[in-house]
Write a protein that holds these residues in place. Sequence first.
Motif, short mmCIF file in Angstrom:
data_model
loop_
_atom_site.label_atom_id
_atom_site.label_comp_id
_atom_site.label_asym_id
_atom_site.label_seq_id
_atom_site.Cartn_x
_atom_site.Cartn_y
_atom_site.Cartn_z
N ARG A 1 -3.82 13.82 5.23
CA ARG A 1 -3.53 13.54 6.63
C ARG A 1 -3.96 12.14 7.06
O ARG A 1 -3.40 11.58 7.99
N SER A 2 -4.97 11.60 6.38
CA SER A 2 -5.53 10.30 6.76
C SER A 2 -5.02 9.15 5.90
O SER A 2 -5.51 8.03 6.02
N LEU A 3 -4.05 9.41 5.05
CA LEU A 3 -3.59 8.38 4.13
C LEU A 3 -3.13 7.11 4.83
O LEU A 3 -3.37 6.00 4.35
N SER B 1 3.60 6.21 -0.30
CA SER B 1 4.00 7.00 -1.47
C SER B 1 3.02 6.77 -2.63
O SER B 1 2.62 7.72 -3.31
N ARG B 2 2.61 5.53 -2.83
CA ARG B 2 1.64 5.21 -3.89
C ARG B 2 0.31 5.90 -3.62
O ARG B 2 -0.32 6.46 -4.52
N LYS B 3 -0.11 5.91 -2.35
CA LYS B 3 -1.36 6.56 -1.98
C LYS B 3 -1.27 8.08 -2.22
O LYS B 3 -2.23 8.69 -2.67
N ARG B 4 -0.13 8.67 -1.90
CA ARG B 4 0.05 10.12 -2.14
C ARG B 4 -0.06 10.45 -3.61
O ARG B 4 -0.66 11.46 -3.99
N VAL B 5 0.52 9.61 -4.44
CA VAL B 5 0.42 9.82 -5.89
C VAL B 5 -1.05 9.73 -6.32
O VAL B 5 -1.52 10.54 -7.12
N SER B 6 -1.78 8.77 -5.75
CA SER B 6 -3.20 8.62 -6.08
C SER B 6 -4.00 9.84 -5.65
O SER B 6 -4.87 10.31 -6.40
N ILE B 7 -3.73 10.36 -4.46
CA ILE B 7 -4.44 11.55 -3.98
C ILE B 7 -4.12 12.75 -4.87
O ILE B 7 -5.01 13.54 -5.21
N THR B 8 -2.87 12.89 -5.25
CA THR B 8 -2.48 13.99 -6.13
C THR B 8 -3.22 13.89 -7.47
O THR B 8 -3.74 14.90 -7.97
N ALA B 9 -3.31 12.69 -8.01
CA ALA B 9 -4.03 12.50 -9.27
C ALA B 9 -5.51 12.82 -9.09
O ALA B 9 -6.13 13.46 -9.95
N LYS C 1 5.66 -0.20 3.84
CA LYS C 1 4.73 0.82 4.30
C LYS C 1 5.03 2.17 3.64
O LYS C 1 4.12 2.88 3.24
N ILE C 2 6.30 2.49 3.54
CA ILE C 2 6.71 3.77 2.91
C ILE C 2 6.32 3.76 1.44
O ILE C 2 5.79 4.74 0.91
N GLU C 3 6.54 2.63 0.78
CA GLU C 3 6.19 2.51 -0.64
C GLU C 3 4.67 2.63 -0.83
O GLU C 3 4.20 3.31 -1.74
#
Length: 183
Positions: free
Chosen positions: A55-57, A11-19, A6-8
């Motif tokens: 916030r909704s990731l 983290s992948r989703k956060r990278v996608s949102i940043t991109a 779940k943490i991984e």
Amino acid sequence: MTSEGKIEELSRKRVSITALFETHFGRITRYIAVRVGDIVMAEDMASEVFVRALRSLENYKDTGAPMEAWVFRIASNLIVDYHRSRKRQPALVSLEEQLNIEDGSDPEGMIDRQLELEKLHQAMQYLTDAQREVLALRFGGEMTSEEVARVMGKGPGAVRQMQSDAIKKLRQILTKTQPQQLK
């Protein structure tokens, strides 16, 4: 799924949102600006879109559609909230706010362009909400028909038909109606 998984994934989703923020902030801002008529408000709202996305990731589910469609859907919902809170049609940005006349520029041409944009904005009020949404996503958000279809939950053919109908209606309004009659 394990807690490490779940943490991984988060983290992948956060990278996608940043991109997405880095590549799509301008597109989302332009899309919002078309719908709210205020570039400064649009920039603030575009920032809020990405805050809400972050916030909704944890709740984001990969449905096969790109994350971009999800972010544009957040923007669309934020626009609806904005208009509900205002209980009015989108306002035009004033001429004074839009024109930043610099030395050596063509102020007359800028004023003519602004007047044309105001006519177009007034004419768009005669379109359906769905037609305005399609035009805002296609031209403000610089999306393809397929991308718009994913955001709106419609087929690409339906999106192309709505776009065609909207453009025909705008052309009809703008060629047959005097600007003062649009008010």
